[in-house]
Design an enzyme around this catalytic site. Sequence first.
Site, PDB file in Angstrom:
ATOM      1  N   LYS A 271       0.776  -1.301  -0.035  1.00  0.00           N
ATOM      2  CA  LYS A 271       0.021  -0.071   0.023  1.00  0.00           C
ATOM      3  C   LYS A 271       0.854   1.220   0.032  1.00  0.00           C
ATOM      4  O   LYS A 271       1.728   1.292   0.704  1.00  0.00           O
ATOM      5  CB  LYS A 271      -0.866   0.195   1.187  1.00  0.00           C
ATOM      6  CG  LYS A 271      -1.567   1.389   1.648  1.00  0.00           C
ATOM      7  CD  LYS A 271      -2.462   1.299   2.821  1.00  0.00           C
ATOM      8  CE  LYS A 271      -2.977   2.873   3.112  1.00  0.00           C
ATOM      9  NZ  LYS A 271      -3.600   2.757   4.531  1.00  0.00           N
ATOM     10  N   ASP A 276      -2.726  10.656   3.130  1.00  0.00           N
ATOM     11  CA  ASP A 276      -3.901  10.394   3.638  1.00  0.00           C
ATOM     12  C   ASP A 276      -4.889  11.370   4.406  1.00  0.00           C
ATOM     13  O   ASP A 276      -4.508  11.311   5.530  1.00  0.00           O
ATOM     14  CB  ASP A 276      -3.866   9.035   4.102  1.00  0.00           C
ATOM     15  CG  ASP A 276      -5.454   8.389   4.569  1.00  0.00           C
ATOM     16  OD1 ASP A 276      -6.212   9.043   3.678  1.00  0.00           O
ATOM     17  OD2 ASP A 276      -5.686   7.797   5.157  1.00  0.00           O
ATOM     18  N   LYS A 283     -10.088  13.359   8.023  1.00  0.00           N
ATOM     19  CA  LYS A 283      -9.595  12.937   9.497  1.00  0.00           C
ATOM     20  C   LYS A 283      -9.575  14.280  10.293  1.00  0.00           C
ATOM     21  O   LYS A 283      -9.252  15.277   9.694  1.00  0.00           O
ATOM     22  CB  LYS A 283      -7.975  12.338   9.445  1.00  0.00           C
ATOM     23  CG  LYS A 283      -7.872  10.920   8.532  1.00  0.00           C
ATOM     24  CD  LYS A 283      -6.344  10.666   8.463  1.00  0.00           C
ATOM     25  CE  LYS A 283      -6.208   9.412   7.930  1.00  0.00           C
ATOM     26  NZ  LYS A 283      -6.672   8.284   8.616  1.00  0.00           N
ATOM     27  N   ASP A 294       1.880   6.917   5.439  1.00  0.00           N
ATOM     28  CA  ASP A 294       0.642   6.069   4.767  1.00  0.00           C
ATOM     29  C   ASP A 294       1.164   5.128   3.591  1.00  0.00           C
ATOM     30  O   ASP A 294       0.476   4.254   3.113  1.00  0.00           O
ATOM     31  CB  ASP A 294      -0.769   6.207   4.513  1.00  0.00           C
ATOM     32  CG  ASP A 294      -1.733   5.325   4.871  1.00  0.00           C
ATOM     33  OD1 ASP A 294      -1.586   4.566   5.788  1.00  0.00           O
ATOM     34  OD2 ASP A 294      -2.780   6.071   4.576  1.00  0.00           O
ATOM     35  N   ASP A 353     -12.137   7.097   4.084  1.00  0.00           N
ATOM     36  CA  ASP A 353     -10.629   7.094   4.856  1.00  0.00           C
ATOM     37  C   ASP A 353     -10.474   5.468   4.896  1.00  0.00           C
ATOM     38  O   ASP A 353      -9.421   5.336   5.503  1.00  0.00           O
ATOM     39  CB  ASP A 353     -11.084   7.568   6.111  1.00  0.00           C
ATOM     40  CG  ASP A 353      -9.817   7.884   6.761  1.00  0.00           C
ATOM     41  OD1 ASP A 353      -8.646   7.960   6.163  1.00  0.00           O
ATOM     42  OD2 ASP A 353      -9.919   7.919   8.079  1.00  0.00           O
ATOM     43  N   GLU A 355      -9.218   3.691   2.548  1.00  0.00           N
ATOM     44  CA  GLU A 355      -8.910   4.068   1.018  1.00  0.00           C
ATOM     45  C   GLU A 355      -7.720   2.689   0.943  1.00  0.00           C
ATOM     46  O   GLU A 355      -7.625   2.497  -0.409  1.00  0.00           O
ATOM     47  CB  GLU A 355      -8.482   5.499   0.653  1.00  0.00           C
ATOM     48  CG  GLU A 355      -7.061   5.608   1.064  1.00  0.00           C
ATOM     49  CD  GLU A 355      -6.670   5.404   2.715  1.00  0.00           C
ATOM     50  OE1 GLU A 355      -5.405   5.337   3.113  1.00  0.00           O
ATOM     51  OE2 GLU A 355      -7.560   5.855   3.598  1.00  0.00           O
ATOM     52  N   ARG A 357      -7.362  -0.368   1.306  1.00  0.00           N
ATOM     53  CA  ARG A 357      -8.089  -1.741   0.946  1.00  0.00           C
ATOM     54  C   ARG A 357      -8.457  -1.625  -0.448  1.00  0.00           C
ATOM     55  O   ARG A 357      -8.646  -2.267  -1.327  1.00  0.00           O
ATOM     56  CB  ARG A 357      -9.106  -2.075   2.037  1.00  0.00           C
ATOM     57  CG  ARG A 357     -10.327  -1.187   2.188  1.00  0.00           C
ATOM     58  CD  ARG A 357     -11.055  -1.566   3.334  1.00  0.00           C
ATOM     59  NE  ARG A 357     -10.696  -1.051   4.519  1.00  0.00           N
ATOM     60  CZ  ARG A 357     -10.855  -1.072   5.674  1.00  0.00           C
ATOM     61  NH1 ARG A 357     -12.142  -1.607   5.977  1.00  0.00           N
ATOM     62  NH2 ARG A 357     -10.248  -0.906   6.878  1.00  0.00           N
TER      63      ARG A 357
END
Length: 520
Positions: A271, A276, A283, A294, A353, A355, A357
């Site tokens: 990933k 993010d 967030k 991230d 959020d 995202e 996956r």
Amino acid sequence: MYITTESEASAIFMEWNNSKFGEARKQLLLPLFEGIRKAPNNALSGLSRSQRSLVREAIASDDFEGKKGQRMAVWTPGCRVLLVGMGKKDGFGHRKARNIGARVIAALSKKNGLELTVRFTSGWSSERMLDFAEGMMLRDYEFLEHQGIDDEHITEPWSADFQASARHQDALADGLSRIHSVVGGVHLARDLGNEPANVLFPMEYARRAVEWAENKDNVTVEVYDWDKLRELGMGGLINVGKGSDRKPCMVLFTLNPDADEGIQRPCIVGKGITFDTGGISIKPSRGMWDMKYDMCGAATVFGLMEALHSTGYERRVNGVACLAENMPGSGAYRPGDVFETYSGKTIEVFSTDAEGRNVLADGLWKAGEFDPEYIVDLATLTGAIVVALGNQITGMWANDESIGKRITKAANGSGETVWRMPLNAQFRKYMTDSAFADIRNGSIGGSAGSSNTAASFLEYFVPHRGYDEDADKIPWVHLDIAGTAWGPGSKARSEGANPLFEFGVSGVHVRTLHRLITDG
């Protein structure tokens, strides 16, 4: 005698050589076990009579007992000697050796001399010597790309001479060379993760990957840019990244592409959310600064490729990095949206959020095209795994017992602990119970078992062998590194528990995966 050269892909760090007992350099490290009351044979080689007398007195004194973590500096003319307590010899394992090595290098000052002698005497095996050296090399890292450097700061690398008896020389030469190369990959992963998001965005990662592969005959890097993603229908990456001016991409690494024709080989998926915000499901501002981290899964993929290449690994390995920036722009995807992924399966967006996956859904399905022996994905996926396991243990899910056990063994041997977490039908039902799509990216169970439901989402996109629904699924492991990828930052301070890095990105599981792959 073997001497390394600087890795072309990573920052300058410790130079090394190994030799038999001889010269003592500017700083001499003597790692000694508890209970030693006099200097072991060869411990004082290369020192003058007066220097030897000072060190002997220190070792014999009640002030140094050799207990774990104890250190005593002895000034002698021309050589600063550091006595390092290793604790009891019984039960002395790789983790203790590695961690003490890291703490020792962190405690040293380059102002006392860059030339080190590390002298292993009685009680040391070749394996524990290498672990100690690995800890030193792992901790020998700094990231100074975007700040002024004080005139008194010494940027030149340490030069370490690891000394031991003749019977250890071959093992040291081979082991130190391998460790230095693998740690170079760890440092590369750290460099990538520590870059701010305005510098390292998806296509910049891709540019660096292409540049890294240049002039390497046994490496290929292919980049799926925005247009290619749209052509292929990679809806996970497209939707997560479309709200940003920095468009998403997928980077495909292949090491030794001409090797192992017709043989199933590993594929590692990472990933890579370079920043993010949470998107429309934004967030809170507190702690958002560390969301540049991230992309640490993709950083590990890149670092692993460097480690494998640098150690001369000759078999084929595939890597997939799924890169996007999750921003709340006017073109961003929304909660409630439904989109089609590369697999043809559809996702209902419960939260923008969640995202990571979404992008991994495309990466995992793409991995199946390589017909891999197994797939390992790494992702800073859930905050819930930090609640469950803290900052020093990675959550692991597996659909196959054999690969799960192999990863656990490789992780334990590297000092990068993983903990097996559950996959079951209930967690999958939490994700597939959507009225509007094949699966939703948020659980109907709310926060209950949310790391497990996230893993179940990913498992849904792990292909069956040959994309044949009647065949078994490809063996797969998911590593949730949200707790272990960086620190201390907004988390509990990790220095006491993990001395292998000071702050920022850890480069976690480059070493685990290198061990997994190269040990076969």
